[in-house]
Write a protein that holds these residues in place. Structure first.
Motif, PDB file in Angstrom:
ATOM      1  N   ASP A 104       5.826   9.144  -5.608  1.00  0.00           N
ATOM      2  CA  ASP A 104       6.679   9.752  -4.583  1.00  0.00           C
ATOM      3  C   ASP A 104       7.106   8.756  -3.511  1.00  0.00           C
ATOM      4  OD1 ASP A 104       6.667  12.705  -5.278  1.00  0.00           O
ATOM      5  OD2 ASP A 104       4.524  12.260  -5.254  1.00  0.00           O
ATOM      6  N   GLY A 105       6.302   7.738  -3.271  1.00  0.00           N
ATOM      7  CA  GLY A 105       6.605   6.760  -2.231  1.00  0.00           C
ATOM      8  C   GLY A 105       5.419   5.833  -2.026  1.00  0.00           C
ATOM      9  N   LYS A 106       5.428   5.122  -0.927  1.00  0.00           N
ATOM     10  CA  LYS A 106       4.371   4.146  -0.636  1.00  0.00           C
ATOM     11  C   LYS A 106       3.621   4.536   0.629  1.00  0.00           C
ATOM     12  CE  LYS A 106       7.686   1.171  -1.095  1.00  0.00           C
ATOM     13  NZ  LYS A 106       8.548  -0.026  -1.121  1.00  0.00           N
ATOM     14  N   ALA A 107       2.300   4.397   0.584  1.00  0.00           N
ATOM     15  CA  ALA A 107       1.454   4.608   1.756  1.00  0.00           C
ATOM     16  C   ALA A 107       0.926   3.246   2.209  1.00  0.00           C
ATOM     17  CB  ALA A 107       0.301   5.542   1.436  1.00  0.00           C
ATOM     18  N   ARG A 108       0.720   3.095   3.517  1.00  0.00           N
ATOM     19  CA  ARG A 108       0.265   1.819   4.084  1.00  0.00           C
ATOM     20  C   ARG A 108      -1.179   1.942   4.548  1.00  0.00           C
ATOM     21  NH1 ARG A 108       0.023  -0.051   9.283  1.00  0.00           N
ATOM     22  NH2 ARG A 108       0.994   1.888  10.004  1.00  0.00           N
ATOM     23  N   LEU A 109      -1.995   0.948   4.180  1.00  0.00           N
ATOM     24  CA  LEU A 109      -3.383   0.933   4.631  1.00  0.00           C
ATOM     25  C   LEU A 109      -3.441   0.562   6.104  1.00  0.00           C
ATOM     26  CD1 LEU A 109      -6.414   1.138   4.019  1.00  0.00           C
ATOM     27  CD2 LEU A 109      -6.363  -1.293   3.401  1.00  0.00           C
ATOM     28  N   VAL A 110      -4.021   1.456   6.909  1.00  0.00           N
ATOM     29  CA  VAL A 110      -4.136   1.231   8.347  1.00  0.00           C
ATOM     30  C   VAL A 110      -5.443   0.520   8.682  1.00  0.00           C
ATOM     31  CG1 VAL A 110      -4.250   2.359  10.610  1.00  0.00           C
ATOM     32  CG2 VAL A 110      -2.722   3.258   8.833  1.00  0.00           C
ATOM     33  N   SER A 111      -6.551   0.982   8.082  1.00  0.00           N
ATOM     34  CA  SER A 111      -7.850   0.379   8.365  1.00  0.00           C
ATOM     35  C   SER A 111      -8.833   0.705   7.253  1.00  0.00           C
ATOM     36  CB  SER A 111      -8.402   0.891   9.706  1.00  0.00           C
ATOM     37  OG  SER A 111      -8.662   2.287   9.635  1.00  0.00           O
ATOM     38  N   ARG A 112      -9.922  -0.036   7.200  1.00  0.00           N
ATOM     39  CA  ARG A 112     -11.028   0.246   6.285  1.00  0.00           C
ATOM     40  C   ARG A 112     -12.326  -0.168   6.952  1.00  0.00           C
ATOM     41  NH1 ARG A 112     -10.709  -3.840   1.138  1.00  0.00           N
ATOM     42  NH2 ARG A 112     -12.860  -3.114   0.896  1.00  0.00           N
ATOM     43  N   SER A 157      -7.452   9.894   5.377  1.00  0.00           N
ATOM     44  CA  SER A 157      -8.521   8.990   4.975  1.00  0.00           C
ATOM     45  C   SER A 157      -9.136   9.427   3.658  1.00  0.00           C
ATOM     46  CB  SER A 157      -9.607   8.925   6.058  1.00  0.00           C
ATOM     47  OG  SER A 157     -10.241  10.178   6.203  1.00  0.00           O
ATOM     48  N   VAL A 158      -9.611   8.447   2.905  1.00  0.00           N
ATOM     49  CA  VAL A 158     -10.308   8.673   1.643  1.00  0.00           C
ATOM     50  C   VAL A 158     -11.554   7.808   1.631  1.00  0.00           C
ATOM     51  CG1 VAL A 158      -8.232   9.272   0.331  1.00  0.00           C
ATOM     52  CG2 VAL A 158      -8.935   6.889   0.487  1.00  0.00           C
ATOM     53  N   CYS A 159     -12.548   8.236   0.879  1.00  0.00           N
ATOM     54  CA  CYS A 159     -13.797   7.484   0.785  1.00  0.00           C
ATOM     55  C   CYS A 159     -13.909   6.893  -0.614  1.00  0.00           C
ATOM     56  CB  CYS A 159     -14.977   8.405   1.077  1.00  0.00           C
ATOM     57  SG  CYS A 159     -16.525   7.530   1.372  1.00  0.00           S
ATOM     58  N   LEU A 160     -14.113   5.589  -0.692  1.00  0.00           N
ATOM     59  CA  LEU A 160     -14.206   4.902  -1.977  1.00  0.00           C
ATOM     60  C   LEU A 160     -15.646   4.482  -2.230  1.00  0.00           C
ATOM     61  CD1 LEU A 160     -11.133   4.792  -1.415  1.00  0.00           C
ATOM     62  CD2 LEU A 160     -11.105   2.580  -2.560  1.00  0.00           C
ATOM     63  N   ILE A 161     -16.194   4.970  -3.327  1.00  0.00           N
ATOM     64  CA  ILE A 161     -17.558   4.624  -3.700  1.00  0.00           C
ATOM     65  C   ILE A 161     -17.583   3.201  -4.265  1.00  0.00           C
ATOM     66  CG2 ILE A 161     -18.171   7.039  -4.105  1.00  0.00           C
ATOM     67  CD1 ILE A 161     -17.915   6.451  -7.125  1.00  0.00           C
ATOM     68  N   PRO A 162     -18.778   2.581  -4.339  1.00  0.00           N
ATOM     69  CA  PRO A 162     -18.851   1.200  -4.844  1.00  0.00           C
ATOM     70  C   PRO A 162     -18.216   1.018  -6.222  1.00  0.00           C
ATOM     71  CG  PRO A 162     -20.914   1.798  -3.788  1.00  0.00           C
ATOM     72  CD  PRO A 162     -20.072   3.049  -3.822  1.00  0.00           C
ATOM     73  N   HIS A 163     -18.361   1.997  -7.118  1.00  0.00           N
ATOM     74  CA  HIS A 163     -17.790   1.861  -8.456  1.00  0.00           C
ATOM     75  C   HIS A 163     -16.272   1.723  -8.390  1.00  0.00           C
ATOM     76  CE1 HIS A 163     -17.255   2.463 -12.774  1.00  0.00           C
ATOM     77  NE2 HIS A 163     -16.317   3.351 -12.483  1.00  0.00           N
ATOM     78  N   THR A 164     -15.620   2.563  -7.592  1.00  0.00           N
ATOM     79  CA  THR A 164     -14.157   2.510  -7.466  1.00  0.00           C
ATOM     80  C   THR A 164     -13.718   1.181  -6.864  1.00  0.00           C
ATOM     81  OG1 THR A 164     -14.108   4.909  -7.174  1.00  0.00           O
ATOM     82  CG2 THR A 164     -12.129   3.688  -6.535  1.00  0.00           C
ATOM     83  N   LEU A 165     -14.445   0.709  -5.859  1.00  0.00           N
ATOM     84  CA  LEU A 165     -14.119  -0.574  -5.238  1.00  0.00           C
ATOM     85  C   LEU A 165     -14.237  -1.722  -6.237  1.00  0.00           C
ATOM     86  CD1 LEU A 165     -16.044  -0.078  -1.879  1.00  0.00           C
ATOM     87  CD2 LEU A 165     -13.556  -0.179  -2.138  1.00  0.00           C
ATOM     88  N   GLU A 166     -15.159  -1.582  -7.187  1.00  0.00           N
ATOM     89  CA  GLU A 166     -15.423  -2.662  -8.145  1.00  0.00           C
ATOM     90  C   GLU A 166     -14.448  -2.683  -9.309  1.00  0.00           C
ATOM     91  OE1 GLU A 166     -18.995  -4.133 -11.187  1.00  0.00           O
ATOM     92  OE2 GLU A 166     -19.367  -2.544  -9.717  1.00  0.00           O
ATOM     93  N   VAL A 167     -14.077  -1.493  -9.828  1.00  0.00           N
ATOM     94  CA  VAL A 167     -13.319  -1.464 -11.081  1.00  0.00           C
ATOM     95  C   VAL A 167     -11.824  -1.248 -10.889  1.00  0.00           C
ATOM     96  CG1 VAL A 167     -15.347  -0.607 -12.317  1.00  0.00           C
ATOM     97  CG2 VAL A 167     -13.638   1.020 -11.470  1.00  0.00           C
ATOM     98  N   THR A 168     -11.355  -1.085  -9.644  1.00  0.00           N
ATOM     99  CA  THR A 168      -9.920  -0.930  -9.391  1.00  0.00           C
ATOM    100  C   THR A 168      -9.451  -2.013  -8.421  1.00  0.00           C
ATOM    101  OG1 THR A 168      -9.988   0.496  -7.424  1.00  0.00           O
ATOM    102  CG2 THR A 168     -10.288   1.565  -9.570  1.00  0.00           C
ATOM    103  N   THR A 169      -8.150  -2.051  -8.213  1.00  0.00           N
ATOM    104  CA  THR A 169      -7.581  -3.044  -7.299  1.00  0.00           C
ATOM    105  C   THR A 169      -7.701  -2.627  -5.831  1.00  0.00           C
ATOM    106  OG1 THR A 169      -5.377  -2.041  -7.433  1.00  0.00           O
ATOM    107  CG2 THR A 169      -5.911  -3.765  -9.040  1.00  0.00           C
ATOM    108  N   LEU A 170      -8.136  -1.390  -5.562  1.00  0.00           N
ATOM    109  CA  LEU A 170      -8.188  -0.913  -4.183  1.00  0.00           C
ATOM    110  C   LEU A 170      -9.169  -1.707  -3.329  1.00  0.00           C
ATOM    111  CD1 LEU A 170      -7.995   2.974  -4.626  1.00  0.00           C
ATOM    112  CD2 LEU A 170      -6.144   1.321  -4.308  1.00  0.00           C
ATOM    113  N   GLY A 171     -10.200  -2.262  -3.955  1.00  0.00           N
ATOM    114  CA  GLY A 171     -11.190  -3.020  -3.202  1.00  0.00           C
ATOM    115  C   GLY A 171     -10.640  -4.278  -2.574  1.00  0.00           C
ATOM    116  N   SER A 172      -9.509  -4.781  -3.060  1.00  0.00           N
ATOM    117  CA  SER A 172      -8.928  -6.021  -2.527  1.00  0.00           C
ATOM    118  C   SER A 172      -7.878  -5.762  -1.453  1.00  0.00           C
ATOM    119  CB  SER A 172      -8.302  -6.837  -3.658  1.00  0.00           C
ATOM    120  OG  SER A 172      -7.216  -6.131  -4.250  1.00  0.00           O
ATOM    121  N   LEU A 173      -7.628  -4.492  -1.114  1.00  0.00           N
ATOM    122  CA  LEU A 173      -6.600  -4.181  -0.121  1.00  0.00           C
ATOM    123  C   LEU A 173      -7.008  -4.625   1.275  1.00  0.00           C
ATOM    124  CD1 LEU A 173      -5.547  -0.553  -1.139  1.00  0.00           C
ATOM    125  CD2 LEU A 173      -4.301  -2.676  -1.573  1.00  0.00           C
ATOM    126  N   GLU A 174      -6.012  -5.012   2.060  1.00  0.00           N
ATOM    127  CA  GLU A 174      -6.204  -5.367   3.464  1.00  0.00           C
ATOM    128  C   GLU A 174      -5.259  -4.525   4.316  1.00  0.00           C
ATOM    129  OE1 GLU A 174      -5.533  -9.522   3.878  1.00  0.00           O
ATOM    130  OE2 GLU A 174      -7.273 -10.101   2.649  1.00  0.00           O
TER     131      GLU A 174
END
Length: 206
Positions: A104-112, A157-174
């Protein structure tokens, strides 16, 4: 149709400009594409693309102007990782939520920030899409099915568990990075069903 459960990540090997849009060559040796065929669908960081020349090492895919305008795929550089999920089969366990791959569109990461062993990510959606995002509802970010924890205007906001951070590209977001956003399928259809303009037209015809 997809589930938002990423199967693996691939690497963009080449992005070729052709006639105003792009053809991508994505390498992924552990997705088991030997049984797939040209024309099969695959989710690439949340965008449903058509596989071309799939083999055991990867596949090609064309990206149209419509997809380029709504997603981050046009910004990809060779060497970057992408989330991959093959199309849903009827005997597949539905572990996430129903995802179409129609971004549908793009969302921007504000903080983590850390939240126990997980991390809490805050995103900002385009204002026209914020209405479809509800607390404890679902959203698909770069092809990953996630539960919305909190909503504040266009921010969520969403909560990412360690598995999701490890196996997807979301863990590298800034902060400042953008992701592909697909809102909940039911919310889109519900809005259409109760559209007052369509209801008025129905009354006029009757």
């Amino acid at each position: 149709m997809f589930t938002g459960i990423v199967a693996t990540t691939g690497i963009l090997k080449l992005k070729t400009a052709i006639g105003g849009d792009f053809r991508l060559h994505i390498a992924c040796s552990d997705l088991g594409l030997e049984s797939t065929h040209a024309g099969d669908s695959i989710s690439v960081s949340g965008a449903c693309l058509t596989m071309l020349e799939p083999d055991s090492t990867g596949f090609f895919a064309d990206v149209s102007q419509e997809t380029l305008s709504l997603t981050t795929l046009g910004l990809l550089r060779p060497g970057q990782a992408v989330n991959l999920e093959p199309a849903l089969a009827l005997d597949t366990r539905l572990g996430g939520h129903l995802v179409t791959g129609h971004v549908d569109g793009k969302a921007r990461l504000v903080s983590r920030h850390t939240d126990a062993r997980s991390e809490r990510f805050e995103f900002e959606a385009p204002i026209e899409l914020a209405r479809y995002i509800a607390r404890k509802g679902s959203a698909c970010l770069d092809g990953v099915s996630l539960t919305i924890n909190e909503v504040d205007g266009a921010k969520f906001s969403v909560c990412l568990i360690p598995h999701t951070l490890e196996v997807t590209t979301l863990g590298s977001l800034e902060p400042g990075d953008e992701v592909n956003l697909e809102v909940d399928l039911i919310a889109r259809y519900l809005e259409r069903l109760i559209d007052p303009d369509l209801q008025d037209q129905k009354l006029v015809r009757e």
